[in-house]
Each structure stands twice: as structure tokens, then as C-alpha cells.
Design a protein around this motif. Structure first.
Motif, mmCIF file in Angstrom:
data_model
loop_
_atom_site.group_PDB
_atom_site.id
_atom_site.type_symbol
_atom_site.label_atom_id
_atom_site.label_comp_id
_atom_site.label_asym_id
_atom_site.label_seq_id
_atom_site.Cartn_x
_atom_site.Cartn_y
_atom_site.Cartn_z
ATOM 1 N N ASN A 105 7.515 8.744 -6.598
ATOM 2 C CA ASN A 105 6.822 7.472 -6.421
ATOM 3 C C ASN A 105 7.875 6.409 -6.169
ATOM 4 O O ASN A 105 8.701 6.127 -7.014
ATOM 5 C CB ASN A 105 6.011 7.138 -7.683
ATOM 6 C CG ASN A 105 5.144 5.901 -7.492
ATOM 7 O OD1 ASN A 105 5.560 4.919 -6.897
ATOM 8 N ND2 ASN A 105 3.934 5.978 -8.011
ATOM 9 N N ASN A 162 4.327 0.830 -1.936
ATOM 10 C CA ASN A 162 5.560 0.605 -2.679
ATOM 11 C C ASN A 162 5.482 -0.609 -3.608
ATOM 12 O O ASN A 162 6.237 -1.568 -3.513
ATOM 13 C CB ASN A 162 6.749 0.455 -1.719
ATOM 14 C CG ASN A 162 7.109 1.763 -1.065
ATOM 15 O OD1 ASN A 162 7.793 2.610 -1.642
ATOM 16 N ND2 ASN A 162 6.607 1.954 0.155
ATOM 17 N N PHE A 171 2.689 5.153 -2.588
ATOM 18 C CA PHE A 171 3.825 4.819 -3.448
ATOM 19 C C PHE A 171 3.473 3.725 -4.454
ATOM 20 O O PHE A 171 4.095 2.664 -4.506
ATOM 21 C CB PHE A 171 5.048 4.410 -2.609
ATOM 22 C CG PHE A 171 5.585 5.518 -1.753
ATOM 23 C CD1 PHE A 171 6.432 6.481 -2.290
ATOM 24 C CD2 PHE A 171 5.222 5.620 -0.417
ATOM 25 C CE1 PHE A 171 6.926 7.512 -1.507
ATOM 26 C CE2 PHE A 171 5.705 6.647 0.370
ATOM 27 C CZ PHE A 171 6.550 7.607 -0.173
#
Length: 530
Positions: free
Chosen positions: A9, A83, A105
Motif C-alpha cells: 500500500n 495514494n 493505494f
């Protein structure tokens, strides 16, 4: 790598950065960085950012923990939130035009909060903590789904995605799905169960793979297809019934096609049930039900016909409205086009002037042209608004006449004749009841009547009062249905006209504000050239 996490991740690599939340400042910064379509950054800063104009928004690598403050982005088609530190999918239901969403992510554990995204085509959820595919039923336009590197462990759960008939690409690699669970690489399993799918885990499902899948899972697929077909047919039938019921409600005649009213009249009339054993009562009730049902069916057909007339009138109004707005917008566009062409030339000449007096004169001339443009655009807008007011007034008259006519027709067909039927039925029941009272008094019907019925007819006044109360309740039920029909029709008409008037007023105010804003922007340009 994050401790206790089976899949990578990227939010783990953000270092010790402090997590943040989506707020007004963050959104303004992101929108200004990416630019607004047809607006310069300077104008956006001076006049305020119009979030509902933004088509794309990128918020990746910003340490975001929670999705929030996105309700104004109603035109957004592409949203990038990859992210970050997001744990929950939320705050997206207002993004009804979204077609592309990237939440890869992050730290998401559950698929949820996507109910309002019916136009979504691309969904990226790779590198999260998702263990189950669910809550995606409304994503009917889905073509690309990425769920790589999550915690999916049940191959049968992937079959949930068969409902998405437009699904073209699926990526589920990197999940702990045991291949031995299906005695073969799950590539064959997916190819069998997803016949419309073209790519799985970036592998093209060619004819050889398809043939092997068909041989291995042929019987299973046929059985599943048959089950899905039956379920789909049931769903379609249910939708048709719901749509038909909605049409009845829109026509204000729901539950008037049949014996619903008759059943409602006698629903709570326990005393009337005791009369069924009296000679001739069953025949009276059958006749009463038939006549009431015939009247209701007649009104039902009239209601549907009137609803169709109103719908045609509404459609015609909005078509005319759209044509009128388009015509006036074309006038305004022509004014703007002519002005901008000349204004650019005037600005160019102004920039070349060196004499202060001449520059001042040219600026004053430009200001006059801007004021004239503003006046001309306002004139076009006021002409349109005045025209729309008259159009709405005529439409209001037409709809009011239709609604009143329907209400009068309904009152003539339904409550008047229904009350007459109830009065006639009541008199006939009274005659039978009076005869029964006399027979009970003489002891002539002791063996023919149940004890509770015989007790009712021991006293004539009690019978008379009971029948009168029953009759009043019947009439009240009829009157209540009449009131419901008439008041709902009137309330619908009032709400319709008010909604149209409010929409036109908002359009007019926004247009006037746009004209003033554009004129101020042009004047600001001149100020910088003085």
C-alpha cells in the motif's frame, strides 16, 4: 511495508507526514493547480471558484484521511484520490456525473458509498484491504474494474461481478485466492463465467481460453444463465408493475381499478358482516360491489386519459421553453461574438498608443462599448424573462383548466354516484333489517340466525343506530377518497408551476450575475492598461 498488511500500500511510503482531511482550502488549491475549463486562474481567484464547473479533480499523494466537501462538484467526471490514507469510501453520492474514480493505494476495507455513481465506467481500488466484493449494484455502466493486491480470498465472490454486462477489463491479481479451489487456474474459471470480459489481469482471453472454459464449465454456466434469466425476468416484471403503479399515482387514480374502494368501505364494518346470513343480503352486496367497481373503473380510465393529456401539455411547454431560451441565447452569443472581435482590436490599438490623452479617450470609448454590451445583453435577457413569464402564465392556465376539469369530472362520476349507490344500498339493507326485527320479535327465525345476529335484532332502535353508523362510515370513506383525489391534483399543479417559476427565476438571476461579472472583468482589463 505496513505491519500486518498482506498487500503493498503506497500510503505506507508517505513517511511521517501528518494525515489531513479534504477541506475548502485544499479543494481551492487543487482546482487552481489543475485549472478550470474556460476560466483563467486569475479570474477564478478574483471572482471565486465555481466548483460545479470543474470536470476533473486530482487529490493524490496529499495524505488525505477522509473524503469530504465534494458536494458542489456536481459536474465532475474524473476524480483521483489514490495514494492517501483513506479508510472509508464516503461523500461521493453528489458526484452523479462521475465516470472515472481512482481510490488505489489507500487503506479501504469495504466497498461502499458508491450508490449515486450510476455513470461510473472506471473504478480503481487496487492496493487496499478489501476482502469482499459487494455494494456495487448501481454501477451499471462499469467497464473497467481494478481490485489487484487486496485481500479477496473467495473465487465465488468474484461471480458477483457477472451483473455488469459492460465489464470489459478486470484485474484481481495479487489477491490470496487459492487457485486449487477450482482445480485449475482461475483464468479458466473467470473466462467461463464472464463471457463478455476481454482482459483478466492484463491477459487477453483468447479463443483457446474460451474453448477450454466452455468445455470445463458448460453445464454450470447453462444452469447459472437460466437462473439469472429467471431473476432478470422477475426484476423486469417488478419494475413494470412499479412503473404502472407510479403512473396510476401520477394520475391520482391509484387503487381505483377494481374493488379496492368497496373493500375499504367494509374493511372495518364488523356489524355488516353479521348481515350476510340474512336472506337477500348477499345478492345486495354483490350488486353493490359490481356497481361501485364499475364506477371506479370508469373514473380510473378517465384519470389515465387526463394524465396523458397533461403530460403532453407539459412536454410541449418544455420543448417550447427550450426553443425560446436557445433563440435568445443565440442573440446574446451574436452580440458577444461581435463585441469580442471589436474589443480585441480596440485593446490592441490601446496598447499601441503612447499619447496619454489619446489613451484616456480610447479607454472611455472602450468603457462605453462595454456598457452598451451590458445594456444589450440585459435587454435580451429581460425580453426572454418577460416572454417566459407570459409562457408560464399561459401554461398555468392550461394546466389549471385541465386539473379543474378532471376534478369536476371525477366528482361527477365517482363520489356523487357512489353516494347514491350507498344511499340505495342502505335503504335496501334497512328494509331487510326491519323485516328481520319483526321476525325475531315473533320468534320466527330463532333457528335460522346465529346467536350474535339474533341478539343484534332484539331491539329495533339498536339496529337502526347500528345501520346509521355503518352508513355514515361508508359515506365518509367515499368522501375521503374524493377529497384525496381533488387535493392531490391541486397540490400537484401548484408544485409544478412553482417549480417552473423558481427554476426560471434562478436562471434569470444567474444570467444577470454572469453579465455583470463579465462586464466587471472587461473593466478590470482596461484599468490595467491605463
Amino acid at each position: 511495508m505496513c505491519a500486518g498488511k498482506e498487500t503493498p500500500n503506497m500510503s505506507c511510503y508517505h513517511g511521517a507526514s501528518k494525515p489531513v482531511y479534504v477541506d475548502e482550502e485544499l479543494l481551492q488549491e487543487a482546482v487552481l493547480e489543475q485549472g478550470l475549463q474556460d476560466q483563467a486562474e486569475r479570474i477564478a481567484k478574483e471572482e471565486g471558484i465555481h466548483y460545479n464547473d470543474a470536470l476533473r479533480l486530482s487529490l493524490e499523494y496529499r495524505n488525505i484521511r477522509r473524503i469530504d466537501h465534494l458536494w458542489e462538484f456536481t459536474s465532475l467526471t474524473k476524480l483521483n484520490l489514490n495514494n492517501n490514507f483513506i479508510k472509508k469510501i464516503e461523500g461521493l453520492n453528489h458526484l452523479v456525473n462521475l465516470t472515472w474514480l481512482n481510490l488505489s493505494f489507500n487503506n479501504i476495507e469495504k466497498i461502499e458509498g458508491l450508490e449515486g455513481l450510476q455513470k461510473l465506467e472506471v473504478l480503481k481500488l487496487s492496493n487496499n484491504r478489501i476482502s469482499f466484493i459487494e455494494n456495487m449494484d448501481n454501477l451499471v455502466e462499469l467497464t473497467i474494474l481494478c481490485l489487484a493486491n487486496n485481500l479477496l480470498h473467495q473465487l465465488n465472490n468474484v461471480v458477483y461481478l457477472r451483473r455488469f454486462k459492460k465489464l470489459f477489463t478486470l484485474n484481481i491479481e495479487g489477491n490470496p485466492i487459492p487457485e486449487e479451489s477450482c482445480e485449475d487456474n482461475y483464468l479458466i474459471f473467470i473466462a467461463a463465467y464472464f463471457q463478455q470480459l476481454k482482459f483478466l489481469n492484463n491477459i487477453f482471453l483468447n479463443e483457446d481460453i474460451r474453448n477450454r472454459a466452455s468445455i470445463k464449465y458448460n453445464l454450470d454456466i447453462e444452469e447459472m444463465n437460466q437462473g439469472e434469466l429467471q431473476r432478470q425476468q422477475a426484476v423486469e416484471e417488478s419494475r413494470k408493475q412499479e412503473a404502472e403503479l407510479q403512473r396510476h399515482e401520477d394520475a391520482f387514480v391509484e387503487q381505483l381499478n377494481g374493488s379496492h374502494l368497496y373493500n375499504n368501505i367494509f374493511q372495518n364494518d364488523t356489524e355488516a358482516d353479521k348481515l350476510h346470513c340474512l336472506p337477500g343480503v348477499d345478492e345486495l352486496l354483490e350488486g353493490f360491489e359490481k356497481h361501485i367497481t364499475d364506477l371506479c373503473n370508469q373514473l380510473f380510465e378517465v384519470g389515465l386519459a387526463e394524465h396523458k393529456r397533461r403530460e403532453a401539455e407539459i412536454t410541449l411547454f418544455f420543448q417550447k421553453n427550450e426553443a425560446d431560451v436557445t433563440r435568445h441565447q443565440r442573440k446574446a452569443f451574436n452580440l458577444l461574438t461581435d463585441f469580442e472581435k471589436q474589443h480585441k482590436q480596440r485593446i490592441k490599438e490601446l496598447q499601441e498608443l503612447t499619447d496619454a490623452k489619446e489613451r484616456k479617450s480610447q479607454v472611455e470609448n472602450c468603457l462605453k462599448e462595454i456598457n452598451l454590451l451590458c445594456y444589450n445583453l440585459m435587454t435580451v435577457e429581460f425580453q426572454l424573462y418577460g416572454h417566459m413569464e407570459e409562457t408560464i402564465r399561459k401554461f398555468d392556465n392550461n394546466i389549471s383548466e385541465m386539473t379543474s376539469s378532471f376534478s369536476e369530472t371525477a366528482q361527477g362520476i365517482y363520489p356523487l354516484h357512489c353516494r347514491e349507490l350507498e344511499d340505495s344500498h342502505h335503504k335496501n339493507i334497512q328494509q331487510i333489517a326491519n323485516t328481520t326485527v319483526e321476525m325475531v320479535a315473533k320468534g320466527e327465525s330463532e333457528d335460522e340466525l346465529p346467536d350474535d345476529v339474533r341478539m343484534l335484532f332484539l331491539d329495533k332502535n339498536t339496529v337502526t343506530d347500528t345501520l346509521a353508523a355503518s352508513h355514515d362510515n361508508h359515506v365518509q370513506t367515499i368522501n375521503d377518497r374524493e377529497t384525496q383525489l381533488v387535493t392531490r391534483a391541486e397540490a400537484w399543479k401548484v408544485a409544478l408551476i412553482k417549480g417552473i417559476e423558481d427554476t426560471e427565476l434562478r436562471r434569470n438571476r444567474m444570467r444577470i450575475a454572469d453579465i455583470h461579472r463579465y462586464a466587471d472583468y472587461l473593466r478590470g482589463q482596461l484599468e490595467k492598461l491605463q
